[in-house]
Scaffold this motif. Structure first.
Motif: not given
Ligand code: SF4
Length: 389
Positions: A68-70, A140, A17, A23-24, A19-21, A28, A103, A26
């Motif tokens: 993902g990820g993205t 985001r 990704c 709340y995530c 950048s890392k959100c 990533v 995205n 995953f």
């Molecule tokens: S996977 Fe989605 S929610 Fe998680 S950091 Fe990447 S864009 Fe953000």
């Protein structure tokens, strides 16, 4: 020619990704330069490995999901190579669904026509909200205008099947904020919409803020009102709820996700990807495993030995039956009593006597040989699921 072995679903994890959100939770990774070529090569090699495996060889594919990820950090040509590779090793079902998460950033959406030409036939856009203050809170990077542009591009690129993700329940979000998000989402006439209630996951920046008393989740009453508003608004627009967080027009349900919820086999490739194989032998009812999570180590392992699985788990009767119930009850159709009995040798009520109380309490109902949660049951779904896990 299609094989007579049961078809399965393929998940391809792209762990990068921009950048890392906050709340995530995953798997990533944010890196200065995404090693797209090297990572793609590792995925192709892993696919080759499974093409030779007795459990997967010769079986048809009913869906592919780039998650993902993205995944939209990868170019259409990398995606095309993976689809071509998958097609060369597993026969595609005629109506195969090939989804890709994207995205709504400007660079991502410029690739939508390329993804469509590469064979992707369903695209899922991480909109989350159309309002700047909520996007900012969620960390985001895209703007509402970029999202609008991306959604126009979805149609221009020729995707008739697409999903739009929204997040609701952010602290500070009002019912009228949510109403505005739903109205704008519907103006793009999505055939599928996922609405996720924001959850505070352990190990995330939001969780740390929550523990320090700097983040206060919405109260339960407002969250329930939001869930009801979503269901009512989307239903009026022809999008029926078919799973806790998922809504679709007839014929546009996610085949890939339905396979998870119905206990079907799936193969996950890529860093940290999970797989499930239903196989009954010697007291085992199925196998689960997952890959090395770190992309660098994943690529290294593929290159050196081809062995990337780091943990395997045999599902015994109790575990397999519980998962089948818990996953099936996430859907509005619920669990087939006949199929449960066939798989596990007893009917669900013999297995879980507490189902009697749930039926009596109006949280669950049985209709046409299926057990499912009622509307009231869905509002307290998590407390019901603990009966089965
Ligand atoms: S996977 Fe989605 S929610 Fe998680 S950091 Fe990447 S864009 Fe953000």
């Amino acid at each position: 020619m299609l094989s007579d072995k049961e078809p399965f679903s393929l998940y391809i994890h792209i762990p990068y990704c921009v950048s890392k959100c906050p709340y995530c939770d995953f798997n990533v990774h944010v890196v200065p330069k995404i090693p797209e070529k090297e990572y793609s090569r590792a995925l192709l090699n892993e696919l080759d490995f499974y093409a030779r495996s007795e459990d997967w060889w010769g079986r048809g594919l009913k869906s592919i999901y780039f998650g993902g990820g993205t995944p939209s950090t990868f170019s259409p040509s990398s995606v095309e190579k993976m689809i071509e590779k998958a097609a060369s090793v597993f026969p595609f079902e005629e109506d195969i669904e090939i989804s890709l998460e994207a995205n709504p950033g400007r660079e991502d959406s410029a690739n939508f026509p390329g993804y469509r030409s590469s064979g992707v036939n369903r695209i899922s856009i991480g909109v989350q909200s159309f309002q700047s203050h909520l996007l900012k809170f969620l960390g985001r990077l895209h703007s509402p205008d970029e999202t609008r542009g991306a959604l126009r591009m979805v149609t221009q690129a020729g995707f008739s099947n697409f999903n739009l993700d929204l997040i609701y329940g952010s602290p500070g979000q009002s019912l009228s904020d949510l109403r505005a998000d739903l109205a704008e989402a519907l103006s793009f006439q999505p055939p599928h919409l996922s609405a996720y209630n924001l959850t505070i996951e352990e190990g995330t920046p939001f969780h740390r803020q929550y523990q320090a008393g700097r983040l206060r989740p919405l109260d339960e009453e407002t969250e329930v009102a939001m869930t009801e508003l979503i269901e009512e608004t989307l239903s009026k627009a022809g999008l029926e709820r078919y799973e806790i967080s998922n809504y679709a027009r007839a014929g546009f349900h996610s085949r890939h996700n339905l396979n998870y919820w119905q206990g079907g086999d799936y193969l996950g490739i890529g860093a940290g990807a999970h797989s499930f194989l239903r196989k009954q032998e010697n007291g085992v009812f199925g196998y689960r495993w997952h890959n090395e999570r770190h992309p660098g180590r994943y690529m290294e392992k593929v290159r050196r030995t081809g062995e990337v699985v780091v943990e395997r788990e045999d599902a015994d009767l109790t575990k397999a039956a519980g998962e089948f119930m818990f996953l099936g009850l996430r859907t509005m159709r619920g669990v087939s009593v006949d199929e449960f009995s066939l798989r596990f040798g007893k009917n669900p009520q013999e297995f879980y006597p507490q189902i009697g109380d749930l039926l009596e309490g109006g949280l669950m109902e049985e209709k046409a040989e299926r057990l499912r949660l009622t509307r009231r049951g869905f509002l307290v779904a998590n407390s019901i699921f603990v009966n089965f896990v």
